[in-house]
Design an enzyme around this catalytic site. Structure first.
Site, PDB file in Angstrom:
ATOM      1  N   CYS A   1     -34.610  -2.989  17.420  1.00 12.81           N
ATOM      2  CA  CYS A   1     -33.969  -2.263  18.255  1.00 12.81           C
ATOM      3  C   CYS A   1     -35.343  -0.875  18.855  1.00 12.81           C
ATOM      4  O   CYS A   1     -35.984   0.007  18.084  1.00 12.81           O
ATOM      5  CB  CYS A   1     -33.186  -1.987  17.002  1.00 12.81           C
ATOM      6  SG  CYS A   1     -32.016   0.370  17.074  1.00 12.81           S
TER       7      CYS A   1
ATOM      8  N   ASP B   1       0.713  -1.319  -0.263  1.00 13.22           N
ATOM      9  CA  ASP B   1       0.037   0.214  -0.082  1.00 13.22           C
ATOM     10  C   ASP B   1       1.695   1.416   0.043  1.00 13.22           C
ATOM     11  O   ASP B   1       0.772   2.278  -1.046  1.00 13.22           O
ATOM     12  CB  ASP B   1      -1.434  -0.178   1.044  1.00 13.22           C
ATOM     13  CG  ASP B   1      -2.306  -0.898   0.885  1.00 13.22           C
ATOM     14  OD1 ASP B   1      -2.810  -1.487  -0.192  1.00 13.22           O
ATOM     15  OD2 ASP B   1      -2.349  -1.515   2.375  1.00 13.22           O
TER      16      ASP B   1
ATOM     17  N   CYS C   1     -26.779   0.804  15.421  1.00 12.25           N
ATOM     18  CA  CYS C   1     -26.539   2.199  16.153  1.00 12.25           C
ATOM     19  C   CYS C   1     -26.282   1.161  17.491  1.00 12.25           C
ATOM     20  O   CYS C   1     -25.702   2.558  18.145  1.00 12.25           O
ATOM     21  CB  CYS C   1     -28.081   2.886  15.941  1.00 12.25           C
ATOM     22  SG  CYS C   1     -29.038   2.071  17.032  1.00 12.25           S
TER      23      CYS C   1
ATOM     24  N   LYS D   1     -14.992 -26.328 -15.581  1.00  9.27           N
ATOM     25  CA  LYS D   1     -15.384 -24.916 -16.119  1.00  9.27           C
ATOM     26  C   LYS D   1     -15.982 -23.922 -14.993  1.00  9.27           C
ATOM     27  O   LYS D   1     -16.896 -23.843 -14.584  1.00  9.27           O
ATOM     28  CB  LYS D   1     -17.062 -25.564 -16.579  1.00  9.27           C
ATOM     29  CG  LYS D   1     -17.627 -24.931 -17.315  1.00  9.27           C
ATOM     30  CD  LYS D   1     -18.924 -25.602 -18.020  1.00  9.27           C
ATOM     31  CE  LYS D   1     -19.893 -24.482 -18.741  1.00  9.27           C
ATOM     32  NZ  LYS D   1     -20.680 -23.623 -18.366  1.00  9.27           N
TER      33      LYS D   1
ATOM     34  N   ILE E   1     -19.300 -23.900 -26.041  1.00 12.05           N
ATOM     35  CA  ILE E   1     -18.905 -25.763 -26.371  1.00 12.05           C
ATOM     36  C   ILE E   1     -20.247 -26.473 -25.955  1.00 12.05           C
ATOM     37  O   ILE E   1     -21.067 -26.703 -25.418  1.00 12.05           O
ATOM     38  CB  ILE E   1     -18.169 -26.066 -25.119  1.00 12.05           C
ATOM     39  CG1 ILE E   1     -16.799 -24.510 -24.956  1.00 12.05           C
ATOM     40  CG2 ILE E   1     -17.677 -26.988 -24.901  1.00 12.05           C
ATOM     41  CD1 ILE E   1     -15.784 -25.063 -23.962  1.00 12.05           C
TER      42      ILE E   1
END
Length: 697
Positions: A448, A65, A435, A146, A110
């Site tokens: 929640c 990096d 949250c 494949k 194919i």
């Protein structure tokens, strides 16, 4: 590695144990910057090859990096980018469309089958076909997985990546050059002793682990996930914005030459590709006869679940290219290759992850992300686990094999655990995954407690507010809403009214006209009918019917907001549970903050509270749009006069009101039950006046 390449490698300080303490960019001359940038490009290409092709990285990610960032900084500071620089993988400017491009050579399909007898018949045709020619060599087979991805042509000139195109119809495909350029396993420059011109065929795919992680992100933000990695790869590769492609985890295997190079055998090609920097699959094998080719397929079938890429069979090809030339091709497929397919996965699959979605009302729904499986003819990769109690009942955990079914033949769900290979059942979180607010259990379900203070609930509330069941704001569908959320222009419903034309035209896909139209639509939604507003703000358990009852009973939003549970239960259609949900919604501080901001922009109109009985005992159903009325306004008019407004036609329906573009199914139901129809607003109002209902002019 050639002697010249080895010397270049030895002279490059950024290849072995590279330094990362660079001098400031501004301290370099342009010549010094160009020299350092070229060495960094060389080094980054080398490390890309080690990582993506050889699967043997020479440095850790942190050092890589640092090298990449330094190269990008130099190129930007001195304007010295090159077309084949590794930094160009981040993507270019969005395009309006994907142009067509003609392939260098046909990309044929194919012949295929799923039975061993069909493979043996292929072998018989090969041998009989070669007996009729001058070919007298041995027949061995080149066997490869494949891949279940997207086939692509990639062209190099003088070793530099030039273009890429999808297979399309085999002769012409979509130009996806800018998108393929972003794929790390596709070299921008070939290595070694490569041809001056080379066109190769490969398969773009999304690794399974990356696919599950990407689907998790989609599910967590409320979007539909991709059904399988192939769809994810295809959708990503056809993005008009290459920067979007760059952010998604694609990879590629190369497996054939279309033009520019010739080999005696396909195995020779397989061994040469990595020398040029082209990644090949390590599970390719050379076998002596057709029975060994069948064994090869069976071995791949055994291990398919352990691979990090999807395969749906194997490809068996004659290895000798002279023999391939003798056999030739039909108009659509080569005679020297056959795809031996796997049976479709059916019903049984493995749970790879469990994601907890947060809905608009705060309800937490666990979703199992699975290896794609065929269920009732449909490929599914996620299934509902419904609620915490269902997880505990099933005992399902990550890593378990499960049987999946489609509830009501529509919604996939986990029916049972068939092999508890994981480590116990999934532990439901005690805090909201979005949250962090406490999770409360209500019977088998979980919620929640964050209200509109929870980002997920705020985002769902924006989508609901603009939807047809909300204020029906034209030009603000789910994709547009998500774009505004992603651009941080909107975080809750109040922000919608602060959007400007300039905000919108800065976004992809927005022109001046569409931006002006949306701002005008929002302006028109500043004085909504009270019932519509109550539905739109997303109070749990409050749909159109309950909202209309609240509006008729209390008349103003302030009154609804202030009443206690006992007063609420005096309203038609409101029982103890609904009353509690309404009161908890308005008592939430987070909800109150958003509503206060919303009311700075919106003035819900006072509703008529006088209820008559002129329509007592009559039931109306509406279909289509009524000129001068919203659906809720028309229903409210009926209900204020003592009538009922329902959503479906039955033998109890007295009148079906037809607006513009009416639904055919309701008209058919009306005919079946001999229900009279009122065609248009004039007929509707005339019927109301006939029954004694006063209608304002």
């Amino acid at each position: 590695m050639t002697d010249e390449a080895a010397q270049t490698h030895a002279d490059n300080p950024y290849v072995d144990d590279p330094p990362t303490d660079f001098d400031p960019v501004e301290a370099l001359s342009e010549d010094a910057a160009r020299e350092q940038a070229e060495r960094l490009r060389e080094a980054v290409r080398y490390h890309d090859h080690r990582y993506y092709v050889e699967n043997d990285p020479a440095i850790d990610d942190r050092v890589y990096d640092a090298l990449f960032s330094r190269l990008r900084d130099l190129e930007e500071a001195f304007g010295i980018q090159t077309e084949d620089s590794p930094t160009q993988r981040v993507g270019g400017a969005p395009r309006d469309e994907l142009p067509d491009v003609e392939h260098v050579a046909p990309m044929r399909s194919i012949d295929q089958g799923g039975e061993a007898a069909e493979v043996r018949e292929f072998d018989r045709r090969v041998r009989e076909g070669l007996e009729a020619t001058d070919y007298d060599g041995e027949i061995d087979y080149y066997c490869e997985p494949k891949f279940d991805g997207l086939s692509v042509e990639v062209v190099y000139e003088n070793g530099v990546f030039q273009r890429a195109a999808t297979r399309g119809d085999g002769e012409v495909g979509d130009d996806v050059t800018a998108n393929v350029r972003t794929i790390p396993s596709v070299p921008q420059r070939l290595r070694g002793d490569h041809p001056d011109f080379l066109a190769v065929r490969g398969e773009v795919y999304m690794p399974k682990e990356a696919f599950q992680a990407y689907n998790r992100e989609l599910v967590e933000r409320g979007d539909d996930p991709f059904a399988n990695p192939r769809n994810a790869a295809a959708g990503t590769l056809r993005q008009l914005d290459p920067s979007v492609t760059a952010e998604r985890p694609l990879s590629m295997f190369f497996f054939d030459v279309l033009d520019g190079a010739e080999f005696d055998t396909r195995w020779e090609m397989h061994e040469t590709f990595p020398e040029w920097g082209l990644r090949v699959c390590e599970r390719t094998e050379l076998v002596d006869d057709v029975e060994a080719a069948i064994d090869y397929r069976d071995a791949r079938l055994e291990e398919r679940d352990d691979l990090d890429y999807e395969i749906d069979g194997v490809v068996i090809s004659v290895n000798d290219t002279d023999a391939c030339d003798e056999l030739g091709t039909t108009s659509r497929a080569p005679r020297w290759a056959f795809a031996y397919k796997f049976p479709a996965r059916s019903e049984h699959t493995t749970v790879r992850d469990v994601v907890v979605q947060v809905g608009r009302t705060g309800r937490l729904t666990p979703v199992a992300l699975m290896d794609p499986v065929q269920v009732g003819g449909v490929t599914v990769s996620r299934a509902s686990l419904h609620n915490p109690a269902e997880i505990e009942r099933l005992g399902v955990g990550i890593g378990d094999e499960v049987r999946v079914r489609r509830a009501g033949d529509v919604i996939p769900e986990v029916a049972e655990v068939t092999d508890a290979a994981g480590e116990g059942h999934f532990e439901f979180p005690e805090e909201c995954p979005v949250c962090g607010s406490p999770v409360e259990r209500d019977g088998p379900m979980a919620f929640c407690t964050g209200g509109l203070g929870c980002r997920a609930q705020r985002e769902r509330s924006v989508q609901h507010y603009a939807s047809r069941t909300g204020l029906d704001i034209e030009g603000l569908g789910e994709e547009r809403v998500q774009q505004l959320l992603d651009a941080a222009l909107v975080s809750d419903v109040a922000d919608l009214y602060e959007l400007t034309v300039e905000d919108l035209t800065d976004l992809e896909g927005w022109g001046e006209t569409s931006a002006e139209n949306l701002v005008a639509e929002l302006d028109d939604a500043r004085e909504p009918p009270l019932a519509d507003f109550l539905t739109a703000v997303g109070i749990p358990e409050v749909g159109e019917t309950v909202a209309a009852s609240l509006a008729r009973h209390f008349g103003t939003f302030e009154a609804v907001r202030a009443v206690d549970e006992d007063e609420l239960q005096a309203v038609e259609d409101v029982g103890p549970t609904v009353a509690r949900e309404i009161r908890e919604f308005f008592d939430s501080e987070a909800n109150a903050d958003v509503l206060d901001r919303l009311l700075e922009h919106v003035d819900p109109q006072e509703a008529e509270t006088d209820t008559g009985d002129a329509l007592d005992g009559l039931t109306f159903v509406f279909t289509g749009s009524l000129d001068g009325y919203t659906r809720s306004e028309a229903q409210d008019l009926v209900e204020r006069a003592g009538g009922s407004a329902t959503s479906s036609v039955s033998s109890n329906t007295d009148y079906l009101v037809l607006g513009d573009n009416p639904g055919q199914s309701k008209r058919d139901d009306a005919a079946e039950h001999d229900v009279p129809t009122l065609d248009g607003v004039d007929a509707f109002e005339a019927k109301l006046r006939e029954e004694g209902v006063e209608i304002a002019a």
